[in-house]
Design a protein around this motif. Structure first.
Motif: not given
Length: 707
Positions: A37-40, A87-95, A29-32
């Motif tokens: 902004e949270l990303v994966a 790869l910087v991808m969409e973060y999905c909060s629900g696992g 889990k990363a941040r801009n």
């Protein structure tokens, strides 16, 4: 990457915020750095660079090409200072879906609404892949991410395209990717058993993986399980998947070296309704087919699943059977088709079906569309009544099996046992809530049934009042005819209508008494029903079961910490053992609550409803007979009135009164039939009064016991 953090030009993360790990990469889990902004971020390791360059680049190119709400989005490709790709991808909060399935609450599968969401998202995501000719090759719950929207609803997204490649429907490939339990048997043979063969693989390998994933989502378990599990018994695992009979969707081996037990149905313990199971099982059987020649194609899979997803459930509660149903229908289906499906699920024939909604009769025309049915729900379903006796001896559950508690101290074994136990206690709690809901539906349904019959009794009394007035009018008219007949010296032409009308008039009090007996009976039943409803409001079994679940969950969480710790200090070990004693005590209390309080209360209500159903059905049949009779009697009275009017006209038109010669009188042929029906109905009403008085004494005894 230095220390415990990693970063690229635009993103920053901690290695402790790991979301997933694989052979060639880890996801964090990363941040801009600018917006927060949270990303994966997927960070590739050194091993990944030992792969051919085109394989390394395949995932980047694949994700750039795909753009769909059910596929994890690629935002950017960046580099670490070491030149490793990120790869910087969409973060999905629900696992992941796997995280959700590993939650003990879902040990027996997802709730129906959530499962349908998984099915819809996977189908739509896979459809997008097929539009681009992409085969994923590693579909499994761990590679399906869950995004939770602001409304709390889930959106599932396919991810991890490291094994994906472009492949048309008729193309094959020979390279091996995937996860053991979800692999197509041909790939399993080569990848896991290391048996060389000349087989190639097509897009159907994704269908097999989807089938295993959907089964896992629906049941909480893998469909193919050798004794001790698929990882410990790989040969039997392969044997199960390759020797699976057509139509079977699961195979398990209960004992070492024992036979394979095949299943052609989803287990009773899963949370899906029978209506959905019937639709889903053929899909699972079609795509989990080892023979690639017999396996469904994607077109067939998309057609069948789209058909399921386009249907809407109509919630129905069969009152006399005490069973809830979800009837999955298309909005354009007719009510006639709905009735046929109800008959298929309940066994109640179309001609015997009566529907109520919110306590009122629901009269439907067969040509109506299902979309025009009331918006029923699980808590306010359509209530189905049968005009024939129906048994309600079966219970809407099977008690879960609880494994034996480990006798020896072992932090790993105790943790595994506590995890299984939490899942089973969740199932117990669901069953208790189900029984509570069914009790409410039974009480509400029978209350509506009783009120319906009270209304029909009031209408019957109204009919008797109308008949009484008409009879009195007819008798008065007949008396006038007698006077005119005598004064005209035509006594021989006077028929016996007056005597027959007088006989009917004398019998009316018997019918009134029968209807009043019905009303008294309904009052007794409603008193009993009200007492049972009041008892339900004081029932705390759901709350008690929830408290036991919380206590057992707390012990499980402690055991999880103990397992991570490994070897415990002496005092911690003693605490662990004391908690084990408490765990055993909680399990015994849970079973006692279920078996000695919840189930007996439910069975007691079922016994009461059997009495109610018998009395109410007999009452309804007699009321229907009376309604038919009264309708016929009113027609007969209308005929008699017309004949009386003609008789008066003939007398007044006779020479005695200055009229023409009298015409011969035609006696009504229906009068004898009318009197015969009156006698028959009187006998039935007298018999029913005696039966109801006997039933009253039974109900009074039950009411006196405070059932």
């Amino acid at each position: 990457m230095s220390g415990i953090t990693g970063s690229t030009t635009n993103y920053l993360w901690s290695v402790h915020d790991v979301l997933g790990q694989g052979a060639t990469a880890s996801v964090y889990k990363a941040r801009n750095k600018r917006s927060g902004e949270l990303v994966a971020v997927k960070v590739f390791n050194v091993l990944s660079y030992s792969r051919p360059h085109d394989v390394q680049m395949r995932e980047f190119e694949m994700l750039r090409k795909l753009n769909h709400s059910n596929i994890v989005r690629l935002f950017a490709v960046e580099e670490l200072p070491t030149k490793q790709k990120v790869l910087v991808m969409e973060y999905c909060s629900g696992g992941s879906l796997l995280n959700l399935l590993e939650d003990p609450e879902n040990a027996f599968g997802l709730p129906e609404a959530e499962f349908l969401t998984v099915l819809q998202c996977v189908v739509q995501g896979m459809n997008h892949l097929r539009e681009f000719g992409v085969v994923h090759r590693d579909i499994k719950p761990g590679n399906i991410m869950r995004q939770v929207g602001e409304d709390g609803k889930s959106i599932y997204k396919l991810t991890d395209f490291g094994a994906a490649r472009e492949l048309e429907d008729d193309e094959k490939f020979v390279s091996i990717y995937g996860t053991e339990e979800y692999l197509h048997p041909d790939m399993y043979e080569r990848a896991v058993l290391r048996k060389p063969h000349q087989k190639s693989y097509g897009v159907s390998v994704d269908l097999w993986s989807i089938g295993v994933t959907l089964y896992h989502s629906a049941t909480g378990s893998l469909p193919f399980t050798p004794y001790e599990g698929p990882r410990k018994n790989k040969l039997i695992m392969h044997k199960i998947t390759t020797e699976k009979p057509m139509g079977a969707i699961a195979g398990t081996q209960q004992v070492e070296g024992g036979p394979i037990q095949w299943s052609y149905h989803l287990p009773y313990s899963c949370q899906l309704s029978q209506g959905l199971k019937v639709l889903l099982v053929p899909v699972l059987a079609g795509i989990m087919e080892a023979d690639q020649g017999r396996c469904w194609a994607f077109d067939q899979f998309f057609s069948a699943t789209t058909d399921i997803l386009q249907r809407q459930p109509v919630h129905l509660f069969s009152l006399q059977q005490a069973m809830a149903h979800s009837i999955y229908m298309h909005h354009y289906n007719t009510v006639s088709a709905f009735f046929e499906e109800v008959a298929a699920q309940t066994g109640i024939g179309v001609q015997q079906q009566q529907l109520m909604y919110l306590g009122h009769d629901l009269v439907l025309e067969g040509s109506m569309k299902v979309v025009n049915l009331p918006c029923a729900s699980a808590s306010q379903p359509l209530v189905l009544l049968s005009s024939m006796p129906e048994a309600n001896n079966s219970l809407p559950f099977r008690e879960p099996e609880m494994p034996l508690i480990p006798s020896r101290f072992d932090v790993v074994a105790d943790y595994n046992f506590s995890k299984v136990t939490v899942g089973i206690v969740h199932q117990y709690r669901r069953i208790v809530q189900l029984l509570h809901t069914h009790r409410e539906l039974l009480l509400q349904g029978y209350y509506g049934y009783m009120m319906k019959l009270r209304h029909e009794c009031a209408e019957a009394m109204h009919s008797i009042a109308i008949i009484t007035i008409r009879l009195q009018s007819g008798l008065s008219a007949q008396h006038r005819i007698h006077k005119l007949s005598y004064s005209s010296e035509k006594q021989g032409n006077v028929d016996n209508s007056g005597q027959k009308l007088q006989m009917v008039y004398q019998h009316l009090p018997i019918y009134s008494a029968g209807i009043r007996e019905f009303q008294t009976q309904l009052e007794h039943l409603q008193i009993q029903q009200a007492k049972l409803a009041e008892n339900l409001t004081h029932d705390k079994s759901c709350q008690k079961m929830h408290m036991l679940l919380e206590k057992i969950t707390a012990i499980h969480q402690q055991y999880r910490k103990d397992r991570l710790t490994g070897k415990l200090a002496y005092n911690d070990e003693q605490i662990h053992k004391f908690e084990k004693i408490h765990l055993s005590s909680h399990i015994k209390r849970m079973k006692s609550l279920f078996r000695e309080e919840c189930v007996p209360r439910y069975k007691e209500l079922l016994a009461s409803t059997r009495t109610w159903s018998s009395v109410l059905m007999e009452m309804q049949n007699r009321l229907q007979d009376f309604n038919s009779f009264s309708a016929g009697l009113l027609v007969d009275l209308e005929i008699i009135e017309q004949q009386q009017n003609k008789a008066v006209d003939r007398i007044l038109d006779s020479p005695q009164f200055g009229g023409a010669a009298p015409q011969p009188e035609i006696a009504p042929r229906d009068k004898d039939q009318m009197v015969s029906r009156m006698h028959h109905l009187r006998d039935e009403m007298e018999l029913l009064v005696r039966e109801l008085q006997c039933n009253n004494s039974i109900i009074e005894r039950l009411t006196g016991k405070g059932v």
